[in-house]
Enzyme design. Structure first.
Site, mmCIF file in Angstrom:
data_model
loop_
_atom_site.group_PDB
_atom_site.id
_atom_site.type_symbol
_atom_site.label_atom_id
_atom_site.label_comp_id
_atom_site.label_asym_id
_atom_site.label_seq_id
_atom_site.Cartn_x
_atom_site.Cartn_y
_atom_site.Cartn_z
ATOM 1 N N ASP A 32 0.824 -1.222 0.035
ATOM 2 C CA ASP A 32 0.110 -0.140 0.153
ATOM 3 C C ASP A 32 0.867 1.249 0.088
ATOM 4 O OD1 ASP A 32 -3.052 0.741 1.608
ATOM 5 O OD2 ASP A 32 -2.316 1.857 -0.016
HETATM 6 C C1 GLC Z 1 -4.613 4.302 -0.257
HETATM 7 C C2 GLC Z 1 -5.363 2.930 0.291
HETATM 8 C C3 GLC Z 1 -5.267 2.007 -0.629
HETATM 9 C C4 GLC Z 1 -5.396 2.732 -2.115
HETATM 10 C C5 GLC Z 1 -3.873 3.210 -2.252
HETATM 11 C C6 GLC Z 1 -3.993 3.652 -3.930
HETATM 12 O O1 GLC Z 1 -3.755 4.600 0.764
HETATM 13 O O2 GLC Z 1 -4.834 2.526 1.550
HETATM 14 O O3 GLC Z 1 -6.546 1.144 -0.352
HETATM 15 O O4 GLC Z 1 -5.599 1.540 -2.783
HETATM 16 O O5 GLC Z 1 -3.390 4.126 -1.507
HETATM 17 O O6 GLC Z 1 -4.725 4.750 -3.859
#
Ligand code: GLC
Length: 744
Positions: free
Chosen positions: A283
């Site tokens: 993430d």
């Molecule tokens: C964010 C979220 C994740 C998302 C990613 C890309 O921090 O936690 O769920 O897919 O970044 O946007």
């Protein structure tokens, strides 16, 4: 006849050979590319950057992304939207030595241009085909705009509504959550990865992110392996079984080891025990955040820890890009770990057909057709209506009569547009946010010529300003019935949106009090991304519809339910607490040695001095404009052995005057086992449409799988014991009961 069988067998053999050859060829193709790659090019495939046109996390500025893409140092971009923009980035990637295509990822969580209800709302529909269709439409639109890969479904089980991301999942139950997880994976990925309307799913957040202490986003998680296996992992396993192409790990530490560096989660369970062949993306920045966790000293150690633990792609931290090559050269990382990660990604790029045609998803004509499809809007409208939960309906005020002369429609959310989209809507450059039917417009579309709609805002969502009350009361006094639309702001739930107090904010419930004082019936619409606490409203409103955030067709979906063109059938996928002090509160709790009693004469039990132990609205609760009776429960036998099964049947009857759907729920209670078991656990359900007076025989089948659990040795198995069987309209509204025995 014989020649038909021979022909069928021959065709099956040929087809299987082609499939094996095709699969093997993707594998072989990936190997053939891998053999050509330099170490830097391999590391480049593990590197994902955010495009610069929007951000969904803390931004790092690079001034040379274009050069890096041209030099094969980037494997993927996220938040790149549109056939034009994706094409131009892909053209740069085609200038690299090996012309390895980029893969474009996006948070297409509940719709793309056509926004569907937030996932928690869709979960309330308990309608798996509709949920799958919602994901299918999202994939059709997103893939037409160059998106190869959605960071969805989010399958985190959540028992704490203070956590803002409950809006993104399917609620508190592992059984319902697992079915919805599989439905969403199949919806996004379609029949075949590689079809131009299929996008790769990315199951997140692995794992147990929803159990953050205090409901605070990104906070620590500490739980037994049993709870992890029984409650939090099943939806992830269901996603693997449904063929999910990728996973995303989570920000939290789990029992002291951050998920992004958690070998037990990513290698032992996901890749080895479950045999997951896709790849894992971190993430946003979470590899670098291992330093904040105090798990590593620097980004070099972070890169090593994450890769060794099974993280394959680095979203936005740059730890892999800046450290992996040197780690390999220094002998700190085995090149085979890098090769495995690269190969997992290359195989998916081959499966998606991107090597054959890097621009297959960047087709402006297809984009324009897909993004203006009335059938998508119609599906969103139906899903909106299916997601609305009827919590109260005194005097059967709903459905509203179409003969009302004047309806007052009051509240800060009546004329909102963008609020209806909830968190994680996709803001598409150049696509206006007016592609939304407001609640006001929805009712305008619905009422007849003899009815007029009166409006007053009344107050804001937040703040103490009551200056609008008098106008609202005046409007209410002129009307036959009042509809009040109140709730949170859409960005009070979602990522980094935890709340310590989950009341309806501001003075909105005071506005309700003023409106009720007029003596008019007041129907309250509650708009939110989470369960809220609203005891005054629950006690005093005439009727309550929980309308969540319903997306592009919110106004029409709400109007369809208000006026009975759709009879509400939704059931709560999460427990609604009576106060924040009860949290965590969930239906599948253990009995304890001194079971809680709401009885002040018995003090030695697990209850509060100052609050009930019961929720305001239980898991599985939802009313209808009609009523259903449950009769004639029959079990095929009163006991079974491990190889047997018991068939359960009962009669469901619509005893009212309006056609409607009922979600009949089957709960089981394992009365004594080698570990304590929940007082009840959802094991099956059926959603049935019945016309007035109609009866249907409903059947469930109970086999060993439904009776199994992780025993005292954490082995999935069943044990001889007694079971209590409950069938009901909610987890608390049990209509039929029986018991049976499981023998050796
Ligand atoms: C964010 C979220 C994740 C998302 C990613 C890309 O921090 O936690 O769920 O897919 O970044 O946007």
């Amino acid at each position: 006849m014989r020649c038909k069988i021979v022909g069928l067998l021959f065709f099956t053999f040929v087809y299987a050979t082609i499939c094996v050859a095709q699969k093997k060829s993707n594998n072989q193709k990936a190997d053939s590319v891998l053999r050509l790659m330099t170490l830097d090019e391999k590391v480049g495939q593990l590197n994902q950057y955010n495009d610069d046109n929007q951000a969904t996390g803390p931004v790092t500025i690079d001034n040379n992304k274009v050069d890096q893409v041209k030099n094969g140092q980037v494997g993927s971009l996220l938040n790149t939207i549109g056939s034009d923009r994706t094409r131009s980035w892909q053209e740069l990637a085609m200038q690299s030595r090996l012309k390895i295509p980029l893969i474009f990822g996006q948070d297409v969580i509940h719709g793309f241009k056509t926004t569907f209800p937030i996932p928690l709302a869709e979960a309330a529909s308990w309608d798996l085909p509709a949920i799958q269709m919602s994901a299918r439409i999202a994939a059709t639109e997103a893939s037409a705009s160059g998106i190869h890969w959605t960071f969805a479904p989010m399958v985190d089980i959540a028992r704490d509504p203070r956590w803002g991301r409950v809006m993104e999942g399917a609620g508190e139950d592992p059984y319902l959550g697992s079915l919805i997880s599989a439905a969403r994976v199949k919806g996004f990925q379609g029949l075949n990865l590689g079809d131009t309307n299929a996008v790769m799913a990315c199951v997140k957040h692995f794992a147990a992110y929803g159990a953050a202490v205090g409901g605070r986003d990104y906070n620590s998680v500490d739980m037994s392996e049993r709870q992890l296996y029984e409650i939090y992992l099943p939806p992830f396993k269901a996603a693997v079984d449904a063929g999910a192409a990728s996973f995303m790990n989570s920000f939290n530490d789990l029992n002291g080891i951050p998920a992004v560096a958690n070998n037990f989660l990513q290698r032992t369970i996901l890749k080895e025990k479950w045999g997951f062949k896709g790849f894992i993306v971190s993430d946003w920045g979470s590899i670098g955040e291992l330093i904040n966790h105090g798990y590593v000293k620097d980004t070099r150690e972070a890169a090593a820890a994450a890769l060794m633990a099974g993280t394959d792609m680095d979203m936005e931290s740059r730890a892999f890009k800046n450290n992996l090559a040197q780690l390999v050269k220094d002998g700190k990382i085995n090149i085979e770990l890098v090769n495995d990660a690269v190969k997992r990604i290359l195989i998916k790029k081959f499966e998606m057909g991107l090597f054959d045609n890097p621009y297959k998803f960047s087709n402006i004509m297809r984009e324009q057709a897909a993004l203006n499809n009335p059938a998508h809007q119609a599906a969103a409208r139906t899903m909106a209506a299916k997601s609305i939960v009827l919590l109260k309906n005194n005097n059967n005020i709903l459905p509203l009569s179409k003969n009302y002369k004047k309806i007052a429609f009051i509240g800060p959310l009546v004329k909102s547009l963008i609020e209806n989209k909830g968190f994680w809507d996709v803001s598409i450059p150049g696509v206006d946010s007016n592609f939304i039917v407001s609640q006001w417009e929805g009712l305008q579309n619905k009422i007849g010529p003899g009815t007029s709609l009166l409006y007053a805002k009344g107050c804001d969502i937040e703040g103490n300003n009551k200056s609008g009350f008098s106008e609202a009361v005046s409007v209410a006094n002129q009307a036959d019935v009042v509809i009040l639309s109140i709730g949170e702001k859409r960005d009070m739930s979602g990522e980094a949106k935890s709340r310590s107090n989950i009341n309806i904010p501001g003075v909105q419930e005071e506005l309700l009090q003023q409106l009720l004082a007029t003596g008019k019936p007041v129907v309250v619409l509650i708009n939110a991304g989470r369960p809220l606490v609203f005891n005054y409203t629950a006690k005093n409103a005439t009727a309550i519809l929980y309308t969540w955030w319903l997306g592009s067709e919110a106004g029409n979906g709400i109007a369809d339910v208000l006026f009975g063109d759709y009879n509400p059938s939704a059931k709560l996928p999460m427990t609604f607490p009576a106060s924040v002090g009860q949290i965590p509160i969930y239906y599948n709790h253990f009995n304890t040695g001194r079971p809680a009693l709401d009885d002040k004469n018995h003090i030695y039990n697990s209850s509060y001095l100052d609050e009930s132990i019961f929720p305001k609205f239980p898991f599985g609760f939802g009313l209808s404009y009609t009523n259903f009776s449950y009769t004639n429960l029959v079990l095929s036998n009163k006991n079974m052995n491990m190889k047997d099964s018991i068939s359960v049947s009962f009669t469901l009857t619509n005893t009212g005057k309006i056609a409607g759907e009922e979600v009949a729920q089957l709960y089981l209670h394992n009365k004594h086992a080698s570990v304590v078991m929940p007082v009840k656990a959802l094991k099956d359900f059926k959603k049935i449409m019945l016309t007035p007076g109609e009866s249907k025989k409903i059947q469930f089948n109970i086999n060993k799988e439904k009776l199994s659990f992780f025993n005292s040795n954490l082995k999935w198995d069943a044990e001889p014991t007694d079971f209590e069987l409950m069938i009901g309209s909610s987890s608390e509204d049990i209509r039929l009961q029986a018991s049976f025995e499981l023998k050796k």
